[in-house]
Motif scaffolding. Structure first.
Motif, PDB file in Angstrom:
ATOM      1  N   GLU A 116     -53.267 -32.501   1.495  1.00 45.88           N
ATOM      2  CA  GLU A 116     -52.872 -33.069   0.359  1.00 45.88           C
ATOM      3  C   GLU A 116     -51.684 -33.333   0.165  1.00 45.88           C
ATOM      4  O   GLU A 116     -50.500 -34.214  -0.072  1.00 45.88           O
ATOM      5  N   PHE A 167     -61.111 -39.151  -1.538  1.00 48.31           N
ATOM      6  CA  PHE A 167     -60.483 -37.968  -1.284  1.00 48.31           C
ATOM      7  C   PHE A 167     -59.626 -38.128   0.549  1.00 48.31           C
ATOM      8  O   PHE A 167     -59.092 -37.504   1.007  1.00 48.31           O
ATOM      9  N   THR A 189     -56.334 -39.165   1.569  1.00 46.12           N
ATOM     10  CA  THR A 189     -55.555 -37.473   1.512  1.00 46.12           C
ATOM     11  C   THR A 189     -55.750 -36.613   2.196  1.00 46.12           C
ATOM     12  O   THR A 189     -55.239 -36.528   4.003  1.00 46.12           O
ATOM     13  N   SER A 206     -49.902 -36.080   2.747  1.00 45.85           N
ATOM     14  CA  SER A 206     -50.212 -37.105   2.262  1.00 45.85           C
ATOM     15  C   SER A 206     -49.274 -37.941   0.915  1.00 45.85           C
ATOM     16  O   SER A 206     -49.040 -38.656   0.331  1.00 45.85           O
ATOM     17  N   ASN A 207     -48.702 -36.561  -0.094  1.00 43.95           N
ATOM     18  CA  ASN A 207     -48.510 -36.719  -1.173  1.00 43.95           C
ATOM     19  C   ASN A 207     -47.247 -36.255  -1.215  1.00 43.95           C
ATOM     20  O   ASN A 207     -46.223 -36.077  -2.393  1.00 43.95           O
TER      21      ASN A 207
END
Length: 662
Positions: free
Chosen positions: A129, A255, A259, A132-133
């Motif tokens: 997460e 998700f 993600t 990916s962000n």
């Protein structure tokens, strides 16, 4: 295909291994310079020897505690490789070559330990997460252009960062989490590049894969993705339990793709950017098992035999989830050839879910067509079939795009037990396949309702029943996405049909009441009277008979229809207004034309034939279709009176409430 981890080795007589540098060393080396490089490499490698039980290597980690020496360590390995390349051209069995090879093995063991430490201690910052962000600044810091330059002190790092991103940029623009993440990614890539170039890519990937696979597996486990559930186990589950699994899957799949898998893809592409084959192979080994389990679940559910028509929407939800994610699955996350098994599984699940949806829709249509219940709805209200079908297709309308894909090449079945006249649906007049399909389902249902209407003994109630149910259909269409599917022309056509049903009901149900009244001009003619022995005037026989006939027909129609129901308020008011317009003008004219005679007749002890004033008649009409009972009594009301001021005669008895709401 050649393994991405293949490497050249020394002759079999040597226990050591060596891979020449990936690119030629473009420099002239002398014995003294090579020996000096080996001596320098030995000094730093020995210092960080992981087998040394004393010294700094026991309590410290190179990349975490001394980044300057980490850079020197990697540089020494590069020099050691050049030395080994120099030695191997001379004597494969020289002691100098064996010494260099032992040093290389020691260095690789240290890098293995460093790799494991970075992956383990930075799980929090290297979770999918977070990766990916990542912000654009973080991505730049972890880009290949920065690799190998991030081991000096912080001022050097900031200077290099400004050189890459511009004078106004700075690592201070990053959050602490992003900064830690970018440093860890930089270190991982540096180690992976070094180990791969030295021929230790397999060892590097093995460590990397074990740690990262455990992170991916744990993430999917927390999302409720179960791997070991077979089709037979799903078949044995209660629907409520399976529905819970489906909900968990729906929460997990988006998700997971956008993600977990995507973040892992970014990290893997970055760490192993120097070798596309290793990058693909590594990502596939980390994610394939979890991805196959994730995308295999819908296929196993679709094969479940307990999927009745009511389970359609969970099936469509799963289909929609995969279909919406497919561009990312195919082109971004699992685009490599090595991930073809994952793509195939996703496609198989889509196909099986589509098959299941078509089967359930066919069963739904068949159930409508085969419905043979003779249940009569009290009061001509809404039939359960109408509610069920319209609620079902209203939900279907929310899946227009998905259903259009599923039934694109699935025509309405040609054979049916319905009369041929019911096959007049012009499919070309609809904007899409799903529009034509929905219109066909509504047609099937209305055909069944036509037959159910025939079960009523009263023709007026039959039309009343059809008007109620078709009005419900039209309202549901107008208030949902069905309006866009079926269109304004369809709505107008069926609204017209509702009006026809209502007109037929009024004509049959109130014909005798309306015919008992003279038209307004005749009703307003002068009073026809007769005189009694005292000279008083009374209504003559024809007028008295007219009032009696109206009373009888109105009471009969009222009592019959008092418990009839109209669920739609707008239609209920419309029917009442229509009935009032047909009854009230003629009755009011008749009532007012014979006022004087009516008053005297109302005071007669023997009889009174005028039971309703226009106001009371209007009140009775307004109380129709409210699902309550009433009666017209035969005894004189205690409130009966005559009043010349009011101009109205009270009925001999009022309507009594015989029941409440059903």
């Amino acid at each position: 295909m050649k393994s991405p981890f293949s490497r050249s080795s020394t002759p079999s007589s040597s226990p050591m291994r060596y891979t020449p540098p990936s690119s030629p060393i473009h420099c002239t080396l002398s014995d003294s310079l090579v020996e000096e490089n080996v001596e320098m490499a030995e000094a730093i490698i020995a210092k960080w020897d992981p087998t040394n039980c004393s010294g700094v290597s026991k309590i410290s980690m190179l990349f975490r505690d001394n980044r300057y020496e980490a850079k020197q360590f990697l540089s020494s390995i590069k020099n050691l490789q050049a030395a080994m390349h120099y030695y191997i051209k001379g004597d494969h069995h020289s002691d100098k070559l064996k010494r260099a090879q032992r040093l290389m093995q020691t260095a690789m063991k240290r890098l293995e330990r460093e790799l494991r430490d970075i992956l383990s201690t930075n799980k929090e910052y290297l979770d999918p997460e977070s990766i990916s962000n990542q912000s654009p600044v973080t991505s730049m810091m972890a880009s290949p252009n920065v690799q190998g330059n991030n081991y000096d002190n912080e001022s050097d790092q900031e200077e290099e960062f400004r050189f890459l991103t511009g004078p106004e940029s700075s690592p201070s623009m990053q959050s602490e989490e992003d900064r830690t993440s970018s440093i860890a990614m930089t270190d991982l890539k540096a180690i992976a590049d070094c180990m791969t170039a030295a021929g230790y890519g397999m060892e590097c990937v093995k460590i990397y894969k074990i740690v990262r696979k455990s992170i991916v597996d744990e993430a999917l486990y927390r999302l409720g993705v179960v791997r070991s559930m077979s089709t037979s186990e799903i078949q044995k589950m209660e629907w409520e339990a399976l529905e819970g699994k489906i909900r968990s899957w729906l929460r997990a799949v988006k998700f997971s793709v956008r993600t977990i898998f995507y973040g892992e893809r970014i990290l893997c592409d970055h760490v192993f950017s120097s070798s596309p084959l290793i990058r693909q192979s590594c990502f596939n080994e980390i994610t394939q098992e979890a991805a196959l389990a994730l995308f295999g679940f819908p296929e196993r559910v679709a094969k479940c035999k307990k999927l009745s028509a009511e389970k359609m929407f969970q099936t469509l939800d799963m289909y929609e989830a995969i279909a919406n994610l497919w561009p990312e699955i195919e082109s971004i996350v699992f685009s490599d050839e090595s991930a073809s098994a994952v793509r195939s599984q996703a496609v198989n699940s889509l196909n099986k879910l589509g098959d299941a949806a078509r089967s359930m829709l066919a069963n739904f249509e068949s159930a409508i067509e085969k419905d043979s219940s003779k249940f009569l709805v009290p009061g001509g209200g809404l039939h359960p079939l109408t509610r069920y079908v319209m609620n079902y297709i209203t939900f279907l309308a929310d899946y227009t795009e998905i259903l259009s894909d599923i039934i694109a090449e699935w025509p309405v079945k040609a054979q049916s037990h319905l009369p041929e006249l019911y096959f007049s649906v012009n499919h070309e007049s609809y904007s899409s396949v799903i529009s034509a399909r929905i219109a066909w389902i509504v047609l099937l249902m209305m055909c069944k309702l036509d037959r159910k209407a025939e079960l009523y003994k009263d023709p007026a109630l039959s039309y009343f029943f059809l008007a109620n149910n078709l009005q419900y259909v039209v309202s549901k269409v107008q208030q949902s996405n069905l309006k866009d599917l079926l269109g304004n022309d369809w709505i107008a056509q069926h609204e017209s049909k509702v009006k026809q049903y209502v007109a037929s009901y009024e004509r049959i149900g109130w014909r005798k009441v309306i015919e008992s009244l003279p038209p307004p001009p005749a009703a307003a003619a002068p009073c026809s009277t007769r005189a009694d022995s005292k000279g008083d005037l009374h209504l003559n026989g024809a007028v008295r008979e007219g009032f009696r006939r109206f009373n009888f027909e109105f009471e009969l129609a009222y009592q019959k229809q008092l418990k009839w129901v109209v669920p739609d308020q707008k239609m209920r008011n419309s029917i009442k207004v229509s009935l009032s317009s047909k009854l009230m003008p003629a009755y009011t004219a008749l009532y007012e034309a014979h006022g004087a005679c009516r008053m005297r007749d109302a005071n007669s002890i023997r009889e009174s034939v005028v039971k309703f004033s226009p106001e009371v008649l209007g009140k009775y009409l307004s109380e129709l279709f409210l699902d309550s009972g009433g009666s017209i009594g035969s005894t004189t009301s205690s409130n009966s009176h005559s009043s010349s001021m009011s101009g109205a005669a009270s009925p001999e008895s009022g309507f009594g409430r015989s029941g409440g709401q059903d």
